[in-house]
Write a protein that holds these residues in place. Structure first.
Motif, mmCIF file in Angstrom:
data_model
loop_
_atom_site.group_PDB
_atom_site.id
_atom_site.type_symbol
_atom_site.label_atom_id
_atom_site.label_comp_id
_atom_site.label_asym_id
_atom_site.label_seq_id
_atom_site.Cartn_x
_atom_site.Cartn_y
_atom_site.Cartn_z
ATOM 1 N N ASN A 37 0.820 -1.209 0.000
ATOM 2 C CA ASN A 37 0.000 0.000 0.000
ATOM 3 C C ASN A 37 0.855 1.261 0.000
ATOM 4 O O ASN A 37 0.502 2.259 -0.631
ATOM 5 N N ILE A 38 1.988 1.230 0.692
ATOM 6 C CA ILE A 38 2.917 2.362 0.655
ATOM 7 C C ILE A 38 3.435 2.560 -0.771
ATOM 8 O O ILE A 38 3.508 3.692 -1.282
ATOM 9 N N ARG A 39 3.793 1.457 -1.422
ATOM 10 C CA ARG A 39 4.305 1.541 -2.793
ATOM 11 C C ARG A 39 3.238 2.102 -3.745
ATOM 12 O O ARG A 39 3.530 2.950 -4.606
ATOM 13 N N ARG A 40 2.010 1.661 -3.594
ATOM 14 C CA ARG A 40 0.923 2.164 -4.423
ATOM 15 C C ARG A 40 0.699 3.653 -4.186
ATOM 16 O O ARG A 40 0.477 4.421 -5.135
ATOM 17 N N LEU A 41 0.752 4.061 -2.921
ATOM 18 C CA LEU A 41 0.557 5.470 -2.589
ATOM 19 C C LEU A 41 1.658 6.332 -3.195
ATOM 20 O O LEU A 41 1.399 7.411 -3.757
ATOM 21 N N ARG A 42 2.887 5.861 -3.101
ATOM 22 C CA ARG A 42 4.009 6.613 -3.670
ATOM 23 C C ARG A 42 3.838 6.814 -5.181
ATOM 24 O O ARG A 42 4.164 7.878 -5.723
ATOM 25 N N LYS A 43 3.365 5.795 -5.869
ATOM 26 C CA LYS A 43 3.196 5.908 -7.316
ATOM 27 C C LYS A 43 2.239 7.029 -7.683
ATOM 28 O O LYS A 43 2.343 7.626 -8.759
ATOM 29 N N LYS A 44 1.305 7.312 -6.781
ATOM 30 C CA LYS A 44 0.288 8.315 -7.082
ATOM 31 C C LYS A 44 0.669 9.722 -6.617
ATOM 32 O O LYS A 44 0.205 10.705 -7.198
ATOM 33 N N ILE A 45 1.485 9.822 -5.574
ATOM 34 C CA ILE A 45 1.776 11.154 -5.026
ATOM 35 C C ILE A 45 3.177 11.657 -5.346
ATOM 36 O O ILE A 45 3.418 12.859 -5.303
ATOM 37 N N GLU A 46 4.090 10.749 -5.661
ATOM 38 C CA GLU A 46 5.484 11.140 -5.886
ATOM 39 C C GLU A 46 5.772 11.314 -7.380
ATOM 40 O O GLU A 46 5.314 10.526 -8.200
ATOM 41 N N SER A 47 6.555 12.319 -7.710
ATOM 42 C CA SER A 47 6.986 12.499 -9.101
ATOM 43 C C SER A 47 7.964 11.403 -9.502
ATOM 44 O O SER A 47 7.971 10.947 -10.644
ATOM 45 N N ASP A 48 8.787 10.962 -8.545
ATOM 46 C CA ASP A 48 9.737 9.872 -8.770
ATOM 47 C C ASP A 48 9.610 8.898 -7.594
ATOM 48 O O ASP A 48 10.289 9.052 -6.580
ATOM 49 N N PRO A 49 8.727 7.894 -7.712
ATOM 50 C CA PRO A 49 8.480 6.980 -6.586
ATOM 51 C C PRO A 49 9.725 6.266 -6.079
ATOM 52 O O PRO A 49 9.791 5.903 -4.900
#
Length: 232
Positions: A198-210
């Protein structure tokens, strides 16, 4: 308060009937489909409060249905499947499922996980408050998130994780703390792999470079930290 309506998409009639009987005894309304096509029809017609979704269906893969739902809905999705490989669990969570349960399973555990998902959904937008960090805006009154002008489609688990971090910026949240808050007192039913996905999924959506996160940092051996970028 109205009864919660549950959609079961499961091709094994015996399994589906068993779950239906048990959940109806617990006070839920249940509708069933034995195929992907049938599930799509019932989902549109019935507008369920949660979906129990099998992966192996006669006319397709449940993951594709999960992706379709996630395009415009945060309805809780619990995948129920005989696939017991860790890669299958990760893939299921990556496509947008909130939880993953492997057959054979306890109906009591199923009920508990389902109840927790519904409680989280119902609590998701109670407060009327906007949380901001850098380009990230979270509106609790609408249960919505945007990055700059872009609206982000988060699952309820991703939304609650983000809200937890935004309310606790610049401090390390231990993995155990996050599990206890997001999955409440029943965190023994989930593991760190679920959290990591879930952390990885969240990063993909909020971070420019996950792969090189600006907001959501991993603190190895401990947990995670949200770096507040108020002036970004």
């Amino acid at each position: 308060m109205r009864e919660n309506k549950i959609l079961i998409v499961e091709d094994d009639r015996g399994v589906a009937e068993g779950i239906k009987f048990y959940l109806e005894k617990e006070g839920y309304r249940v509708v069933m489909a034995g195929s992907l096509g049938g599930g799509r029809v019932l989902y549109r017609q019935e507008k369920p409060d949660a979906v129990l979704l099998d992966l192996n269906l006669p006319d397709g893969d449940g993951m594709s249905f999960c992706r379709e739902i996630r395009k415009n809905s945060q309805v809780p999705i619990l995948m129920v499947t005989a696939r017991d490989m860790e890669t299958d669990e990760v893939m299921g969570l990556e496509t947008g499922a909130d939880d993953y349960l492997t057959k054979p399973f306890s109906l009591t555990v199923l009920r508990t996980r389902l109840r927790k998902l519904l409680e989280r959904q119902q609590k998701g937008g109670v407060e009327n408050h906007i949380l901001k960090s850098g380009e990230i805006f979270l509106d609790e009154s609408r249960t919505s998130v945007r990055k700059g002008a872009e609206s982000l489609n988060l699952s309820m688990t991703e939304y609650r994780l983000l809200r937890l971090f935004l309310k606790n910026p610049n401090q390390v949240l231990l993995k155990e703390q996050i599990l206890a808050v997001i999955w409440d007192s029943e965190s023994n039913f989930v593991d760190e792999n679920t959290l990591a996905v879930n952390i990885r999924r969240l990063r993909k959506k909020i971070e420019s470079d996950p792969s090189n996160p600006m907001y959501l940092k991993t603190i190895h051996g401990m947990g995670y930290l949200w770096e507040d970028l108020k002036n970004a």
